[in-house]
Scaffold this motif. Structure first.
Motif, PDB file in Angstrom:
ATOM      1  N   THR A  84      52.620   8.733  75.025  1.00 59.29           N
ATOM      2  CA  THR A  84      51.726   8.687  76.191  1.00 59.29           C
ATOM      3  C   THR A  84      50.670   9.785  76.162  1.00 59.29           C
ATOM      4  O   THR A  84      49.731   9.764  76.951  1.00 59.29           O
ATOM      5  CB  THR A  84      52.526   8.815  77.503  1.00 59.29           C
ATOM      6  N   SER A  85      50.837  10.736  75.256  1.00 66.18           N
ATOM      7  CA  SER A  85      49.886  11.841  75.150  1.00 66.18           C
ATOM      8  C   SER A  85      49.968  12.407  73.746  1.00 66.18           C
ATOM      9  O   SER A  85      51.049  12.501  73.165  1.00 66.18           O
ATOM     10  CB  SER A  85      50.244  12.919  76.181  1.00 66.18           C
ATOM     11  N   ILE A  86      48.813  12.770  73.208  1.00 70.78           N
ATOM     12  CA  ILE A  86      48.777  13.397  71.887  1.00 70.78           C
ATOM     13  C   ILE A  86      47.760  14.525  71.929  1.00 70.78           C
ATOM     14  O   ILE A  86      46.670  14.384  72.468  1.00 70.78           O
ATOM     15  CB  ILE A  86      48.459  12.374  70.776  1.00 70.78           C
ATOM     16  N   ASP A  87      48.189  15.651  71.396  1.00 69.03           N
ATOM     17  CA  ASP A  87      47.418  16.895  71.450  1.00 69.03           C
ATOM     18  C   ASP A  87      47.246  17.438  70.040  1.00 69.03           C
ATOM     19  O   ASP A  87      48.229  17.780  69.384  1.00 69.03           O
ATOM     20  CB  ASP A  87      48.239  17.912  72.253  1.00 69.03           C
ATOM     21  N   ASN A  88      46.026  17.517  69.562  1.00 67.10           N
ATOM     22  CA  ASN A  88      45.757  18.115  68.249  1.00 67.10           C
ATOM     23  C   ASN A  88      45.456  19.591  68.440  1.00 67.10           C
ATOM     24  O   ASN A  88      44.374  19.953  68.881  1.00 67.10           O
ATOM     25  CB  ASN A  88      44.552  17.441  67.578  1.00 67.10           C
ATOM     26  N   GLU A  89      46.405  20.421  68.119  1.00 67.12           N
ATOM     27  CA  GLU A  89      46.209  21.867  68.198  1.00 67.12           C
ATOM     28  C   GLU A  89      45.774  22.373  66.826  1.00 67.12           C
ATOM     29  O   GLU A  89      45.739  21.615  65.866  1.00 67.12           O
ATOM     30  CB  GLU A  89      47.513  22.550  68.639  1.00 67.12           C
ATOM     31  N   ARG A  90      45.466  23.640  66.719  1.00 72.26           N
ATOM     32  CA  ARG A  90      44.995  24.199  65.447  1.00 72.26           C
ATOM     33  C   ARG A  90      46.053  24.123  64.339  1.00 72.26           C
ATOM     34  O   ARG A  90      45.727  23.884  63.182  1.00 72.26           O
ATOM     35  CB  ARG A  90      44.580  25.654  65.627  1.00 72.26           C
ATOM     36  N   THR A  91      47.316  24.370  64.701  1.00 74.69           N
ATOM     37  CA  THR A  91      48.350  24.438  63.668  1.00 74.69           C
ATOM     38  C   THR A  91      49.454  23.384  63.824  1.00 74.69           C
ATOM     39  O   THR A  91      50.392  23.376  63.024  1.00 74.69           O
ATOM     40  CB  THR A  91      49.013  25.837  63.675  1.00 74.69           C
ATOM     41  N   TYR A  92      49.341  22.528  64.787  1.00 82.58           N
ATOM     42  CA  TYR A  92      50.354  21.496  64.992  1.00 82.58           C
ATOM     43  C   TYR A  92      49.803  20.364  65.856  1.00 82.58           C
ATOM     44  O   TYR A  92      48.729  20.484  66.442  1.00 82.58           O
ATOM     45  CB  TYR A  92      51.622  22.086  65.634  1.00 82.58           C
ATOM     46  N   THR A  93      50.569  19.282  65.911  1.00 82.38           N
ATOM     47  CA  THR A  93      50.259  18.156  66.781  1.00 82.38           C
ATOM     48  C   THR A  93      51.444  17.965  67.714  1.00 82.38           C
ATOM     49  O   THR A  93      52.594  17.981  67.266  1.00 82.38           O
ATOM     50  CB  THR A  93      50.024  16.864  65.966  1.00 82.38           C
ATOM     51  N   GLU A  94      51.159  17.804  68.984  1.00 82.67           N
ATOM     52  CA  GLU A  94      52.216  17.594  69.969  1.00 82.67           C
ATOM     53  C   GLU A  94      52.023  16.231  70.615  1.00 82.67           C
ATOM     54  O   GLU A  94      50.903  15.869  70.972  1.00 82.67           O
ATOM     55  CB  GLU A  94      52.167  18.695  71.028  1.00 82.67           C
ATOM     56  N   VAL A  95      53.113  15.488  70.726  1.00 76.09           N
ATOM     57  CA  VAL A  95      53.067  14.200  71.405  1.00 76.09           C
ATOM     58  C   VAL A  95      54.084  14.201  72.538  1.00 76.09           C
ATOM     59  O   VAL A  95      55.139  14.829  72.447  1.00 76.09           O
ATOM     60  CB  VAL A  95      53.331  13.007  70.450  1.00 76.09           C
ATOM     61  N   GLU A  96      53.723  13.512  73.590  1.00 75.63           N
ATOM     62  CA  GLU A  96      54.657  13.310  74.697  1.00 75.63           C
ATOM     63  C   GLU A  96      55.028  11.840  74.716  1.00 75.63           C
ATOM     64  O   GLU A  96      54.165  10.965  74.580  1.00 75.63           O
ATOM     65  CB  GLU A  96      54.038  13.718  76.025  1.00 75.63           C
ATOM     66  N   LEU A  97      56.314  11.580  74.884  1.00 68.65           N
ATOM     67  CA  LEU A  97      56.810  10.213  74.907  1.00 68.65           C
ATOM     68  C   LEU A  97      56.938   9.701  76.335  1.00 68.65           C
ATOM     69  O   LEU A  97      56.880  10.471  77.294  1.00 68.65           O
ATOM     70  CB  LEU A  97      58.164  10.136  74.191  1.00 68.65           C
ATOM     71  N   SER A  98      57.155   8.414  76.462  1.00 64.33           N
ATOM     72  CA  SER A  98      57.266   7.786  77.778  1.00 64.33           C
ATOM     73  C   SER A  98      58.466   8.294  78.578  1.00 64.33           C
ATOM     74  O   SER A  98      58.493   8.160  79.803  1.00 64.33           O
ATOM     75  CB  SER A  98      57.332   6.263  77.639  1.00 64.33           C
ATOM     76  N   ASN A  99      59.444   8.935  77.917  1.00 61.46           N
ATOM     77  CA  ASN A  99      60.580   9.526  78.632  1.00 61.46           C
ATOM     78  C   ASN A  99      60.344  11.016  78.918  1.00 61.46           C
ATOM     79  O   ASN A  99      61.266  11.742  79.246  1.00 61.46           O
ATOM     80  CB  ASN A  99      61.870   9.324  77.840  1.00 61.46           C
ATOM     81  N   ASN A 100      59.093  11.481  78.742  1.00 64.70           N
ATOM     82  CA  ASN A 100      58.660  12.867  78.985  1.00 64.70           C
ATOM     83  C   ASN A 100      59.154  13.877  77.955  1.00 64.70           C
ATOM     84  O   ASN A 100      58.998  15.077  78.153  1.00 64.70           O
ATOM     85  CB  ASN A 100      59.003  13.332  80.396  1.00 64.70           C
ATOM     86  N   VAL A 101      59.758  13.429  76.866  1.00 64.80           N
ATOM     87  CA  VAL A 101      60.144  14.328  75.783  1.00 64.80           C
ATOM     88  C   VAL A 101      58.878  14.677  75.005  1.00 64.80           C
ATOM     89  O   VAL A 101      58.056  13.792  74.705  1.00 64.80           O
ATOM     90  CB  VAL A 101      61.190  13.666  74.854  1.00 64.80           C
ATOM     91  N   GLU A 102      58.734  15.958  74.690  1.00 66.26           N
ATOM     92  CA  GLU A 102      57.575  16.413  73.912  1.00 66.26           C
ATOM     93  C   GLU A 102      58.036  16.798  72.518  1.00 66.26           C
ATOM     94  O   GLU A 102      58.955  17.598  72.358  1.00 66.26           O
ATOM     95  CB  GLU A 102      56.897  17.589  74.607  1.00 66.26           C
ATOM     96  N   LEU A 103      57.394  16.214  71.520  1.00 67.95           N
ATOM     97  CA  LEU A 103      57.733  16.461  70.128  1.00 67.95           C
ATOM     98  C   LEU A 103      56.589  17.208  69.449  1.00 67.95           C
ATOM     99  O   LEU A 103      55.424  16.903  69.681  1.00 67.95           O
ATOM    100  CB  LEU A 103      57.969  15.136  69.392  1.00 67.95           C
ATOM    101  N   VAL A 104      56.946  18.162  68.602  1.00 66.64           N
ATOM    102  CA  VAL A 104      55.942  18.951  67.887  1.00 66.64           C
ATOM    103  C   VAL A 104      56.064  18.644  66.396  1.00 66.64           C
ATOM    104  O   VAL A 104      57.160  18.634  65.830  1.00 66.64           O
ATOM    105  CB  VAL A 104      56.149  20.461  68.146  1.00 66.64           C
TER     106      VAL A 104
END
Length: 152
Positions: A120-140
């Protein structure tokens, strides 16, 4: 007399305090779609063909993630872009991010380990990518798409 002087001092202190505070509202202003870099318009029309621009804000100074444009679409998506029109992060507001925007390795990991969830969300940071799932779990993930950790 002391009360008048004290009251005056307090009033002046409040006045100076409220006028000297920096407001985030001064950091951005609304712009039109014609003021966006061409890659932004191409990106939106490619991945969100049925959406139109609701609001577009341009930062006077780039945020810490280097985003300068905050684009709000009528379908509820919010996308931040850098000065060149490259997307920095996409927030679907609990809607699925188009699979074509999720790196293949990350998409494979999510599918294999969270089969009933979607990004549901994807974040491109300088040194990693973070995604948020539909169950609100955030994976790096690292920049190559390798899983690092669950963000807490």
């Amino acid at each position: 007399m002391k009360k008048i002087i004290l009251s005056g001092f307090i009033a002046l202190s409040l006045l100076f305090t409220t006028t000297s505070c920096d407001s985030d509202d001064d950091n951005d202003h609304v712009i039109s779609a014609t003021d966006l870099p061409k890659p932004v318009d191409t990106f939106v029309s490619t991945y969100f063909p049925n959406a139109t621009y609701q609001t577009i804000k341009k930062q006077n100074k780039a945020d810490s993630d280097e985003s300068i444009y905050d684009v709000y679409l009528t379908n509820g998506f919010e996308i931040d872009f850098d000065v060149n029109g490259n997307w920095i992060d996409i927030d679907g507001n609990h809607q699925a991010i188009p699979a074509a925007l999720i790196p293949e390795k990350i998409n494979a990991y999510v599918t294999a380990n969270y089969p009933n969830q979607y990004v549901t969300s994807i974040d491109n940071e300088r040194t990693y990518t973070e995604v948020e799932l539909s169950n609100n779990v955030e994976l790096v993930f690292d920049l190559q798409g390798n899983f690092i950790r669950i963000d807490k």
